[in-house]
Design a protein around this motif. Structure first.
Motif, PDB file in Angstrom:
ATOM      1  N   VAL A  48       0.848  -1.183   0.000  1.00  0.00           N
ATOM      2  CA  VAL A  48       0.000   0.000   0.000  1.00  0.00           C
ATOM      3  C   VAL A  48       0.887   1.239   0.000  1.00  0.00           C
ATOM      4  O   VAL A  48       1.973   1.250   0.585  1.00  0.00           O
ATOM      5  CB  VAL A  48      -0.952  -0.003   1.218  1.00  0.00           C
ATOM      6  CG1 VAL A  48      -0.177   0.122   2.516  1.00  0.00           C
ATOM      7  CG2 VAL A  48      -1.986   1.104   1.110  1.00  0.00           C
ATOM      8  N   THR A  49       0.461   2.287  -0.667  1.00  0.00           N
ATOM      9  CA  THR A  49       1.252   3.509  -0.765  1.00  0.00           C
ATOM     10  C   THR A  49       1.104   4.357   0.494  1.00  0.00           C
ATOM     11  O   THR A  49       0.072   4.272   1.186  1.00  0.00           O
ATOM     12  CB  THR A  49       0.818   4.339  -1.977  1.00  0.00           C
ATOM     13  OG1 THR A  49      -0.547   4.754  -1.790  1.00  0.00           O
ATOM     14  CG2 THR A  49       0.938   3.532  -3.262  1.00  0.00           C
TER      15      THR A  49
ATOM     16  N   GLU B  28       0.450   7.469   0.604  1.00  0.00           N
ATOM     17  CA  GLU B  28      -0.712   8.342   0.411  1.00  0.00           C
ATOM     18  C   GLU B  28      -1.997   7.630   0.784  1.00  0.00           C
ATOM     19  O   GLU B  28      -2.901   8.223   1.386  1.00  0.00           O
ATOM     20  CB  GLU B  28      -0.766   8.812  -1.053  1.00  0.00           C
ATOM     21  CG  GLU B  28       0.343   9.766  -1.456  1.00  0.00           C
ATOM     22  CD  GLU B  28       1.663   9.052  -1.680  1.00  0.00           C
ATOM     23  OE1 GLU B  28       1.667   7.795  -1.767  1.00  0.00           O
ATOM     24  OE2 GLU B  28       2.704   9.741  -1.754  1.00  0.00           O
ATOM     25  N   ARG B  29      -2.098   6.336   0.428  1.00  0.00           N
ATOM     26  CA  ARG B  29      -3.306   5.578   0.787  1.00  0.00           C
ATOM     27  C   ARG B  29      -3.398   5.396   2.299  1.00  0.00           C
ATOM     28  O   ARG B  29      -4.486   5.443   2.875  1.00  0.00           O
ATOM     29  CB  ARG B  29      -3.271   4.208   0.101  1.00  0.00           C
ATOM     30  CG  ARG B  29      -4.547   3.400   0.271  1.00  0.00           C
ATOM     31  CD  ARG B  29      -5.670   4.025  -0.535  1.00  0.00           C
ATOM     32  NE  ARG B  29      -6.940   3.357  -0.269  1.00  0.00           N
ATOM     33  CZ  ARG B  29      -7.797   3.736   0.681  1.00  0.00           C
ATOM     34  NH1 ARG B  29      -7.520   4.766   1.452  1.00  0.00           N
ATOM     35  NH2 ARG B  29      -8.932   3.085   0.844  1.00  0.00           N
TER      36      ARG B  29
ATOM     37  N   GLU C  20      -4.761   8.652   3.697  1.00  0.00           N
ATOM     38  CA  GLU C  20      -6.200   8.795   3.466  1.00  0.00           C
ATOM     39  C   GLU C  20      -6.993   7.949   4.443  1.00  0.00           C
ATOM     40  O   GLU C  20      -8.013   8.381   4.990  1.00  0.00           O
ATOM     41  CB  GLU C  20      -6.526   8.398   2.028  1.00  0.00           C
ATOM     42  CG  GLU C  20      -5.979   9.347   0.981  1.00  0.00           C
ATOM     43  CD  GLU C  20      -6.195   8.816  -0.421  1.00  0.00           C
ATOM     44  OE1 GLU C  20      -6.811   7.734  -0.553  1.00  0.00           O
ATOM     45  OE2 GLU C  20      -5.736   9.468  -1.388  1.00  0.00           O
ATOM     46  N   CYS C  21      -6.531   6.717   4.650  1.00  0.00           N
ATOM     47  CA  CYS C  21      -7.229   5.827   5.577  1.00  0.00           C
ATOM     48  C   CYS C  21      -7.164   6.370   7.002  1.00  0.00           C
ATOM     49  O   CYS C  21      -8.141   6.300   7.748  1.00  0.00           O
ATOM     50  CB  CYS C  21      -6.634   4.424   5.502  1.00  0.00           C
ATOM     51  SG  CYS C  21      -7.491   3.211   6.518  1.00  0.00           S
TER      52      CYS C  21
ATOM     53  N   LEU D 109      -7.311  -0.381   7.344  1.00  0.00           N
ATOM     54  CA  LEU D 109      -6.505  -0.187   6.148  1.00  0.00           C
ATOM     55  C   LEU D 109      -6.548  -1.420   5.251  1.00  0.00           C
ATOM     56  O   LEU D 109      -6.703  -1.315   4.028  1.00  0.00           O
ATOM     57  CB  LEU D 109      -5.061   0.121   6.554  1.00  0.00           C
ATOM     58  CG  LEU D 109      -4.074   0.354   5.408  1.00  0.00           C
ATOM     59  CD1 LEU D 109      -4.505   1.550   4.582  1.00  0.00           C
ATOM     60  CD2 LEU D 109      -2.667   0.544   5.949  1.00  0.00           C
TER      61      LEU D 109
ATOM     62  N   ASP E 276      -9.929  -1.578   3.567  1.00  0.00           N
ATOM     63  CA  ASP E 276     -10.172  -0.558   2.552  1.00  0.00           C
ATOM     64  C   ASP E 276      -9.315  -0.711   1.311  1.00  0.00           C
ATOM     65  O   ASP E 276      -9.585  -0.090   0.288  1.00  0.00           O
ATOM     66  CB  ASP E 276      -9.927   0.840   3.139  1.00  0.00           C
ATOM     67  CG  ASP E 276     -10.999   1.226   4.141  1.00  0.00           C
ATOM     68  OD1 ASP E 276     -12.009   0.507   4.219  1.00  0.00           O
ATOM     69  OD2 ASP E 276     -10.821   2.232   4.852  1.00  0.00           O
ATOM     70  N   CYS E 277      -8.251  -1.498   1.410  1.00  0.00           N
ATOM     71  CA  CYS E 277      -7.357  -1.639   0.252  1.00  0.00           C
ATOM     72  C   CYS E 277      -8.120  -2.237  -0.923  1.00  0.00           C
ATOM     73  O   CYS E 277      -8.899  -3.172  -0.770  1.00  0.00           O
ATOM     74  CB  CYS E 277      -6.166  -2.531   0.605  1.00  0.00           C
ATOM     75  SG  CYS E 277      -4.872  -1.652   1.491  1.00  0.00           S
ATOM     76  N   ASP E 278      -7.878  -1.705  -2.066  1.00  0.00           N
ATOM     77  CA  ASP E 278      -8.550  -2.186  -3.270  1.00  0.00           C
ATOM     78  C   ASP E 278      -8.083  -3.592  -3.597  1.00  0.00           C
ATOM     79  O   ASP E 278      -6.908  -3.913  -3.446  1.00  0.00           O
ATOM     80  CB  ASP E 278      -8.228  -1.255  -4.436  1.00  0.00           C
ATOM     81  CG  ASP E 278      -9.016  -1.612  -5.672  1.00  0.00           C
ATOM     82  OD1 ASP E 278      -8.577  -1.233  -6.752  1.00  0.00           O
ATOM     83  OD2 ASP E 278     -10.066  -2.250  -5.535  1.00  0.00           O
TER      84      ASP E 278
END
Length: 697
Positions: free
Chosen positions: A41-42, A44-45, A48-49, A74, A77-79
């Motif tokens: 995960v980045t 930035e992600r 946001e989380c 997290l 929520d990860c795609d």
């Protein structure tokens, strides 16, 4: 380029600082770095989380106790596309030359004989099962044009399918009843589901849907709306349903009289949202989530008034009194409600009673019309009306054989229902094989051709429907096709236009090596001419919108392929007592007069075109409400006059699913004759005349 641990740590630190988390202890930062590396995960992600997590949980510091919950959020929520590791095993196969191969193009042939046009994903071990799906009476292979459409770009990656699953081929209990509904009035007469072998030359039912103005009739220019247009559409919906609630419960007919005490049963006077009063008042508004993200809960419920009456004011709702009294309520974002209670400050209302909407009145038809549909030989002639409902995907996740659809059509040929309602997805974008570009057909000489999604639909779906009419020339079953937001061959917007050719009937290509190939067609236009052809003035296939309200004889049916039951169940909150969950959620659709009452839309259906939201409203209260869902199978009466049915899905991963058969008995001739005049209108009472069986495929 590989990022070092120290660089990753600095990036995470900067990203979280931008989200308001400036101080992080070293041991927590080490865990953040490990988490980012583990799930790819980045930073930035992660930021946001954290921003959403801290707002919803009211947490300002990331420590040992809060990190565990943050980590779970997290990961959740990860795609899926970030977590899924897909290996690119090479570019797609180049299209072979078609010159001088017109006779060997993959024709629309019986599924029992389709060895030469199977998907390249098909394993040799599955051939025997695929050849046993439909009756051997199907006609021989014919040379037909194949529909090629260049409209969508072809995927450039390919994924090798799994060889490990044979769940569908080895399924047990095919045809077993997994859920059933039978009203006492029919059970006492010993009536059971039966199939018809009536070999008629004309259909015994009339399928209509054009006269419902809420149905989308053709593709429209979507998402070209301003913020003001969307706000107006939402406000108009609130005002319209608010007026219906006022009319149903007599609100707003008298002004608030502060000198009179309200009795325990009287409804308090109507007042604009946000106006302080020292007496009980009733406010009408839309339920909103104060947190903006996360599930609605008791502490985040807001009531938003209309722009004209309340200036769009929002107030808090305090539901503690309802919980103390153990009164039931069920709320979700976007719901239009009337709330009675005290609002002395103008900012918070202590709710004492909640009205969750106002459904349409039950449907009625004249005695003359009912007598014609139920007992006229041109229609039912005293026989029951049989409807089959099945929801895609129509092929399993591990191949593109469409064997479940072939099995369903075998049952249709054997049982001969009057109408079959098929809801998408048909060419399912959630299928990894389709998404990765493995929509290939095979020539008789073994060469393969990669085809667009529309061509795949024409061969795998329309071809099967065409073939059953070629082989069963007296079959009078009518098909209703409902698209899905997961379909590759439609626009991905709600409401959804019906299936349609982008080039009507297809257009022949005039180029070397592509003789006898037409473009832009789904192949559905060939079905009406198959066999002896459709009866004059009728159609075998009806392509309708998603959602759609249609009428079969006098029975009005509402259907949407979007999983609204699942979406509402994720967002709903309340104190429901002993009420059954799924019927309660389906009841919201009737009370809100909408096929999709949730706003904002779910993460699975966030492409709502609000300018056209009137076209997912219910123009009337349907007799049957068909709502396919991944949740439990369902066939229950709600609000007295509507039967809600969840047939489930015909496939679940690589295993078989279920479909529904509904049989609606006609009203007795004696009952209609005793009503008197032909103009007398009688309620349909479909819940008392319908038997439902949900069977394994």
């Amino acid at each position: 380029m590989t990022t070092s641990v120290s660089e990753l740590q600095q990036e995470i630190k900067r990203a979280l600082a931008g989200a308001g988390l400036s101080k992080i202890r070293p041991e927590i930062m080490s865990q953040c770095v490990a988490l980012a590396s583990a799930i790819a995960v980045t930073p930035e992600r992660m930021a946001e989380c954290w921003e959403a997590f801290s707002m919803n949980r009211n947490v300002k510091e990331l420590n040992e106790s809060s990190f565990k919950s943050y980590r779970e959020q997290l990961i959740k929520d990860c795609d899926d596309t970030v977590l899924r590791k897909v290996t690119d095993v090479g570019a797609v196969m180049a299209r072979p030359s078609l010159k001088n191969k017109a006779d060997s193009l993959p024709a629309v042939t019986p599924p029992a004989k389709r060895l030469h046009q199977r998907s390249s994903t098909n394993n040799e071990s599955n051939k025997t099962n695929s050849n046993q799906q439909l009756p051997s009476s199907f006609s021989a292979e014919k040379n037909r044009r194949i529909s090629l459409s260049p409209g969508r770009p072809l995927p450039s990656a390919s994924v090798t399918p799994s060889n490990s699953s044979y769940s569908y081929a080895q399924r047990q209990g095919s045809g077993d009843i997994v859920f059933s509904y039978q009203p006492e009035s029919l059970a006492s007469n010993g009536l059971v589901m039966n199939t018809t072998t009536d070999r008629r030359t004309t259909p015994k039912c009339l399928v209509q849907y054009q006269h419902f103005e809420t149905n989308v009739q053709k593709p429209f220019r979507h998402f070209f709306t301003s913020m003001d247009d969307r706000a107006k559409a939402l406000d108009q919906h609130l005002v319209h349903l608010g007026m219906e609630i006022c009319e149903r419960f007599g609100l707003g007919q008298e002004s608030v009289d502060e000198s009179n005490e309200e009795t325990s049963t009287a409804i308090a006077g109507l007042e604009a949202v946000g106006i302080p009063r020292q007496v009980k008042v009733t406010n009408i508004g839309r339920i909103c989530n104060a947190a903006h993200e996360g599930k609605l809960n008791e502490t985040s419920i807001l009531l938003e008034g209309s722009r004209d009456a309340s200036g769009g004011s929002r107030i808090e709702l305090d539901l503690s009194l309802l919980k103390e009294r153990q009164e039931s309520y069920s709320l979700f974002p976007g719901q239009i409600v009337a709330v009675e209670g005290m609002n002395t400050s103008g900012r918070k209302m202590v709710a004492e009673r909640i009205c969750e909407g106002a459904a349409h009145e039950p449907l009625k038809s004249s005695v003359k019309e009912l007598m014609r549909f139920h007992h006229d030989d041109a229609y039912q002639g005293g026989a029951p009306l049989t409807i089959v409902a099945a929801c895609g995907p129509f092929t399993t996740a591990d191949n593109l054989d469409f064997a479940p659809l072939q099995d369903l059509m075998s049952n249709v040929v054997r049982e001969r229902p009057d109408v079959v309602i098929l809801t998408g997805p048909f060419v399912d974008l959630d299928n990894e094989l389709i998404r990765s570009g493995q929509t290939t057909l095979q020539f008789q000489d073994g060469e393969e051709i990669l085809v667009p999604y529309e061509t795949f639909f024409a061969v795998k779906v329309a071809g099967i429907l065409e073939e059953i009419f070629e082989s069963e020339v007296d079959l009078q079953t009518q098909f209703v096709l409902v698209p899905s937001l997961e379909d590759a061959t439609t626009d991905w917007v709600y409401p959804q236009a019906p299936f349609a050719d982008r080039v009507k009937g297809g257009k022949l290509l005039k180029m070397s090596g592509a003789e006898d190939i037409d473009v832009g067609s789904l192949g559905l236009h060939r079905i009406d001419s198959a066999g002896n052809g459709a009866a004059k003035g009728s159609s075998r296939v009806h392509c309708v919108s998603n959602p759609c309200t249609l009428q079969i004889n006098e029975v009005v049916i509402g259907v949407t392929s979007t999983d609204v039951l699942f979406h509402l169940s994720k967002e709903e909150t309340g104190n429901v007592g002993g009420k059954l969950r799924l019927p309660r959620i389906a009841q919201h659709m009737l009370q809100q007069r909408s096929y999709y009452p949730l706003f904002p839309g779910s993460e699975f259906a966030n492409n709502l075109d609000l300018k056209h939201m009137v076209q997912w409203s219910m123009p009337c209260q349907p007799d049957l409400l068909i709502v396919p869902s991944r949740l439990n199978k369902l066939a229950e009466p709600i609000l007295g006059s509507t039967l809600v049915v969840n047939p489930g899905r015909i496939t679940v991963g690589s295993a078989g699913g279920a479909y529904a058969i509904m049989q609606i008995q006609p009203m007795k001739r004696e009952t209609l004759e005793e009503a008197g005049s032909d103009n007398v209108e009688l309620a349909h009472n479909a819940t008392q005349r319908t038997v439902v069986e949900i069977r394994k495929i």
